[in-house]
Design a protein around this motif. Structure first.
Motif, mmCIF file in Angstrom:
data_model
loop_
_atom_site.group_PDB
_atom_site.id
_atom_site.type_symbol
_atom_site.label_atom_id
_atom_site.label_comp_id
_atom_site.label_asym_id
_atom_site.label_seq_id
_atom_site.Cartn_x
_atom_site.Cartn_y
_atom_site.Cartn_z
ATOM 1 N N TYR A 16 22.887 7.943 -19.370
ATOM 2 C CA TYR A 16 21.773 7.873 -18.427
ATOM 3 C C TYR A 16 22.258 7.492 -17.025
ATOM 4 O O TYR A 16 21.705 7.927 -16.030
ATOM 5 C CB TYR A 16 20.706 6.884 -18.902
ATOM 6 C CG TYR A 16 19.377 7.139 -18.254
ATOM 7 C CD1 TYR A 16 18.535 8.122 -18.755
ATOM 8 C CD2 TYR A 16 18.976 6.433 -17.126
ATOM 9 C CE1 TYR A 16 17.317 8.393 -18.154
ATOM 10 C CE2 TYR A 16 17.760 6.700 -16.524
ATOM 11 C CZ TYR A 16 16.941 7.676 -17.038
ATOM 12 O OH TYR A 16 15.741 7.948 -16.439
ATOM 13 N N ALA A 17 23.308 6.705 -16.966
ATOM 14 C CA ALA A 17 23.817 6.238 -15.673
ATOM 15 C C ALA A 17 24.652 7.287 -14.940
ATOM 16 O O ALA A 17 25.058 7.067 -13.808
ATOM 17 C CB ALA A 17 24.645 4.971 -15.869
ATOM 18 N N GLY A 18 24.929 8.417 -15.589
ATOM 19 C CA GLY A 18 25.646 9.473 -14.892
ATOM 20 C C GLY A 18 27.039 9.769 -15.395
ATOM 21 O O GLY A 18 27.845 10.358 -14.687
ATOM 22 N N TYR A 19 27.368 9.395 -16.604
ATOM 23 C CA TYR A 19 28.681 9.648 -17.195
ATOM 24 C C TYR A 19 29.039 11.133 -17.138
ATOM 25 O O TYR A 19 30.183 11.494 -16.994
ATOM 26 C CB TYR A 19 28.659 9.143 -18.646
ATOM 27 C CG TYR A 19 29.944 9.283 -19.411
ATOM 28 C CD1 TYR A 19 31.020 8.436 -19.152
ATOM 29 C CD2 TYR A 19 30.082 10.227 -20.413
ATOM 30 C CE1 TYR A 19 32.196 8.544 -19.865
ATOM 31 C CE2 TYR A 19 31.254 10.336 -21.143
ATOM 32 C CZ TYR A 19 32.308 9.497 -20.858
ATOM 33 O OH TYR A 19 33.468 9.606 -21.566
ATOM 34 N N LEU A 20 28.025 11.984 -17.226
ATOM 35 C CA LEU A 20 28.252 13.433 -17.220
ATOM 36 C C LEU A 20 27.940 14.042 -15.856
ATOM 37 O O LEU A 20 27.400 15.134 -15.762
ATOM 38 C CB LEU A 20 27.378 14.096 -18.292
ATOM 39 C CG LEU A 20 27.608 13.619 -19.717
ATOM 40 C CD1 LEU A 20 26.552 14.175 -20.649
ATOM 41 C CD2 LEU A 20 28.996 14.016 -20.183
ATOM 42 N N LYS A 21 28.305 13.351 -14.797
ATOM 43 C CA LYS A 21 28.004 13.818 -13.436
ATOM 44 C C LYS A 21 28.501 15.234 -13.164
ATOM 45 O O LYS A 21 27.911 15.955 -12.377
ATOM 46 C CB LYS A 21 28.604 12.865 -12.404
ATOM 47 C CG LYS A 21 27.864 11.566 -12.300
ATOM 48 C CD LYS A 21 28.495 10.679 -11.249
ATOM 49 C CE LYS A 21 27.778 9.352 -11.219
ATOM 50 N NZ LYS A 21 28.359 8.428 -10.294
#
Length: 84
Positions: A16-21
């Motif tokens: 959710y925090a953007g690991y897969l940006k």
């Protein structure tokens, strides 16, 4: 959007925090299916593992094909090997 339905583990979740940006489409799909729906955590492997272990390894995706028990077993082995 009704935030009451959101997973209570959002703030600490790397997905959710953007690991897969690098993949916004995939990230948005995961967030919608697993994080922002009332029943998402029931099928999210990250949530299920964290519920048992208190945390989930960062590399586990919400739709991991591994059974929860195997994820936990592998993580316990990894932790033991890091102590040796």
């Amino acid at each position: 959007m009704n935030e009451d339905k959101f997973c209570e583990r959002l703030k600490g979740c790397p997905i959710y925090a953007g690991y897969l940006k690098s993949n916004d489409v995939l990230s948005s799909a995961y967030k919608h299916k697993y994080c922002e729906t009332e029943n998402g955590k029931e099928i999210c492997k990250r949530y299920q593992v964290a519920k048992i272990m208190g945390y989930c390894p960062e590399y586990i995706l919400p739709n991991s094909q591994l059974p929860v028990e195997e994820i936990i077993k592998d993580e316990e082995k990894r932790k033991q090997s890091s102590f040796n």
